[in-house]
Every structure is written in structure tokens, then in C-alpha cells.
Design an enzyme around this catalytic site. Sequence first.
Site, PDB file in Angstrom:
ATOM      1  N   ASP A 165       0.664  -1.226  -0.090  1.00 22.81           N
ATOM      2  CA  ASP A 165      -0.007   0.091   0.101  1.00 22.81           C
ATOM      3  C   ASP A 165       0.772   1.304   0.175  1.00 22.81           C
ATOM      4  O   ASP A 165       0.498   2.173   0.794  1.00 22.81           O
ATOM      5  CB  ASP A 165      -1.004   0.114   1.147  1.00 22.81           C
ATOM      6  CG  ASP A 165      -1.876  -1.140   1.133  1.00 22.81           C
ATOM      7  OD1 ASP A 165      -1.891  -1.881   0.298  1.00 22.81           O
ATOM      8  OD2 ASP A 165      -2.851  -1.285   2.093  1.00 22.81           O
ATOM      9  N   ASP A 186      -0.479  -4.681  -3.709  1.00 23.73           N
ATOM     10  CA  ASP A 186      -1.485  -3.348  -4.055  1.00 23.73           C
ATOM     11  C   ASP A 186      -0.659  -2.092  -3.858  1.00 23.73           C
ATOM     12  O   ASP A 186      -1.330  -1.074  -3.118  1.00 23.73           O
ATOM     13  CB  ASP A 186      -2.461  -3.605  -2.801  1.00 23.73           C
ATOM     14  CG  ASP A 186      -3.120  -4.864  -2.800  1.00 23.73           C
ATOM     15  OD1 ASP A 186      -3.139  -5.633  -3.909  1.00 23.73           O
ATOM     16  OD2 ASP A 186      -3.750  -5.235  -1.864  1.00 23.73           O
TER      17      ASP A 186
END
Length: 333
Positions: A165, A186
Site C-alpha cells: 500500500d 497493492d
Amino acid sequence: MSFLLILFISCFFCLGKATDCGGNNVTQTIIVGKQEDAAFSTIQEAIDSVENDNDKWIKIHIQAGLYIERVTIPKEKPCIILEGEGSSTTTISYSDHISMNHSATFTSLPSNVIASGITFKNSYNVVTKRYKYYPVGSEIEPANAARLHGDKYFFYNCSFLGYQDTLYDQYGRHYFKDCYIEGEVDFIYGSGQSYYENCRINVLGRFSDSAGFVTAQGRSSSDDPDGFVFEGGFLGGNGKVNLGRAWQPYSRVIFHKTYFSSIVTPHGWSAWHYAGNESGITYVEVDCGGPGADTSNRVSWMKKLNTSEIEQFSLASFINKDGWVDNLPIESS
């Protein structure tokens, strides 16, 4: 060295001029650093000195160095420019993983924010070597280098370093040009309406037995304008990686003329929690090159767009219909 925003956008794309922040003039420059001419020693102090509801461009020039601090631009302080002296010499770093919305090294909440020549780093998950085994549950946590929650952002020649992230591209129209983004899980995610031009994406690849994910885009409705568009650029690194997985049911990511190294998995994409309901997902690859660009074994539900449909995802059409990009402060020296 003073520089900002060298944009090569032809007048063909000028669809109107935005008037936010009083045009394209910088009205004040605040210097941060350790040299004698610096007004502040921390970036946050300089941001705090800007008046609330500011409506003119104010530049905060950050001298070369390592700034270990969490930096937040609050919602009531728009029209701020953060200018470093190069992403290799000006770094903002912090180490935190408390929560998705409170752990970012850099958080920006107002509209009209510009940054150039800066590295944003969350050092929590960052290591210097590859691990054969890494206890994900206890060691690796979501840790944002940047959280962007405002409209009309421009990042030029910036770097975003993290692992999981890394770049929370949360909300609003954002333009990234010549940037470097690093991570594995991600690491470009959120519901931003964003255009990534000529960016270098680097996959860390710690795990030899599993593939990471470059994007987790969060478009939640077919009426939402958001999505991630990658124009040109390069995707490389270590290990294996998927181009994206669907964080929300209408996730949308387009790669156009991007070079893919061999780290891209053959199937390329994942529906994640929306397996069996892929009709709303828009994942597209157009005119990409490199050993990872072979689409013969991609997921069967990957979309194909014609020429006119691709034009909807150009810089001018996708994020610049009101001309805000064309009216940014420009300095040529």
C-alpha cells in the site's frame, strides 16, 4: 537549483483555463532546511505557517536532506507547492503502520497541491534484501508513503517508496509525470482518477512462491469517473507480479504503451473478491511492449477498447477537461 513543472502539452489539449489559486503565479516562497536562508527546519512547520483558506500559490522549497517526519497538508490549506531539490537528495521518511488513514508519511487533503523533486518513503516494511520466508501476519502491514485525498494534484519527478500500500491514490484527479513508485502488494491503490505518464514502477519481489499486485483500484460504481491510466513508462523488478486486482466491483486500470518486463504473470489480472462477476471490471492493455506484454494467456474477461474508446483515457479527456493541468505554475529554470 530551482525548478518546477516542465510540461510539454500542446495547445490542442487546452480545453479551458482553471482559475484556482489565482492563476499560475507563485506569490510567496518559504524555504525549509538547515542552511542560513531557511525559515523553518521542518516541512510541517512551513505548512502550518500558511494561512487557512489560502487562494494563491505558495511554494515551500525544501533543501536537500533527509526529513524524518510525518507531513500533513490539512484541508483548509490549498494551493501549496512542495519543491525539493531532486528525488535523489530530498527525502521525507517516516515509519508507521497504525491504520490506512493515519499511517502515511505524507498526507494531503485539500485541492490544488503540487510536488516535485521529492522522495516520499514509509520505511516500516522496507528492507534491503530479499527474503525466502517472511511472516506476513506479524511483520508486513499496510504502510502508506503517501495518502492523496484532494482534487487537482500534480507530482513531477517524485518517488514513492514502500512495500504494501505504498501510494494511497485515494480520491480526486491526480497527474503523475516521470515518477518512481516501488512496492509489491497493492502498492498503487485507491479510488483516484489518475494519470501516470512515463512513470517507472519497481516490484520488490520478496516472495519466490507468490506474485504481488501493482494496483488495487477501487471504482465502486459504473457511474464513477475514477480509474488509473498508465501512459508509457516501465514496469520491472524482481519476482512475479500481477498488474492488478479488483478492490471494488467496477475497478478500472488501463496500461497504454507501457514496457513490461518478464515479471508480469501470464494471466495478468485478478478479480479478487469479485470472481464470477467480472463484467463490471475494466482492465485493459493497449500497445504495450516487452517480454511481459504477451496477452495470449491473460484472463478471458480482460477488456478490449477501440481507438475512440482509448481516446477517452487520454490526459485531456480523462482528467483535464476543465484545463487545470494547463494552468499550473511553470518555471523553466
